[in-house]
Scaffold this active site. Sequence first.
Site, PDB file in Angstrom:
ATOM      1  CE  LYS A 126    -103.170  86.363 101.972  1.00  0.00           C
ATOM      2  NZ  LYS A 126    -103.552  84.982 102.130  1.00  0.00           N
ATOM      3  CG  ASP A 127     -95.774  88.632 107.107  1.00  0.00           C
ATOM      4  OD1 ASP A 127     -96.339  87.867 107.906  1.00  0.00           O
ATOM      5  OD2 ASP A 127     -94.801  88.292 106.412  1.00  0.00           O
TER       6      ASP A 127
END
Length: 488
Positions: A126-127
């Site tokens: 998700k980063d």
Amino acid sequence: MQYVSTRAASASESQPFSKILLGGLAPDGGLYLPAEYPQVTGEELNAWRKLSYADLAYEILKKFATDIPDADLKALTAKTYTADVYRNVREGESAADITPLRVLEQDGDKTLMLQALSNGPTLAFKDMAMQLLGNLFEYALAKDKAELNIFGATSGDTGSAAEYAMRGKQGIRVFMLSPHKKMSAFQTAQMFSLQDPNIFNIAVEGVFDDCQDMVKAVSNDLPFKAKQKIGTVNSINWARVVAQVVYYFRGYLAATTDNAQKVSFTVPSGNFGNICAGHIARMMGLPIDKLVAATNENDVLDEFFRTGVYRVRKSAETYHTSSPSMDISKASNFERFVYDLVGRDPARVRTLFQKVDTAGGFDLSGKPGSDGDEWQKVAQYGFLSGRSTHKDRIDTIRDVQDDCGITIDTHTADGVKVAREHVEAGVPMIVLETALAAKFNETILEAIGMDAERPAGFEDIESLPQKFVVMPPDVEKVKAFIAEKTGL
């Protein structure tokens, strides 16, 4: 580049990128997609083979964010994709690669690879999008001297990635829902230990789908949304999806030497956002052969790709598994693919997803009594699927550790298990990594009898003080909480 809602009654309702950047659902309840997908030429692919990740992100994003000045967009991608931000690489790898490929298995002409996507600050894929989203939001808000209250839901990784991307950002508050006591200890600590005054964690007494339904309910309350300046970072946010398109291009370019070659991707899938980005990359012309959705016991997506039936489970029917970020039974981004599958017919999409709300799903198998026969076209888009269980995860984690010396997390293990079922000779199969194994240490310990290695700075995260509130799945209560904290 203009964007349309999957449920829009008229093409005249289209919007530019900057107008949809801070939001989630369209006012009609649909999701935004480009009016048409930009195309990538062979010449561009050849030129992109030499680029850094930041420069590749700029080249792809400028096809979608046409109303952001080129110099500003280039500065934003350069600020986001640095070796300092994505520094949690394994020994022998360069942080400058951002998303390095690793060969897991080689059997004759069959190659199974892993694309490392979890080198960012919260150790999860998700980063890759969320760090860019934080910088885009801050940029857009500063231009308008505006504020934004982000309201989202997480099954584990989205929340921490959003909070780490937005903490300390000027003009931004984050209100994040998560299912109470249903994330791993590491995931919970990573979110709840943040003490920043602009971060608010709300543990909901239910499952992820309850949290997701609350986000949609608030998003559909247009007066409240406007008054409270509500935006979203969930995977329904278009900017987040398009940022994920970049690593499909990166993986393809790293795995091939010329554009005549194809690759396939297996993607651990719950909310369909990650694999939806692969669908978009394929529609742009990236030479992807197959897109394989790997689910856990919550196999709504696998059932659809096998049978044509999309059958949403109720909260009581949603399993709590050892790959908890995929414990989802209503895939928010699936509507984007269905929109393409039914010929971009918004009226048809409205009808189908109204049936999800009233009857719990729809049937596109073409059988008597079904809602249509578009499932027959799924193969044209390259989609396949598979399912994994807790035993499969344990066995796969152990196999990869023994054979490669790499410890994979539980969701990635679901991906590897399903990828093995679909890998073909002459077409590299790339599994997208979900997170580092340390985030799910309870299961790693069960699989290999020892703790997963933790990057520096995360050694004792569970012992940190935690700040959160517990609430029932009550939309009015969460709206009151937001209003209280914003003072609006």
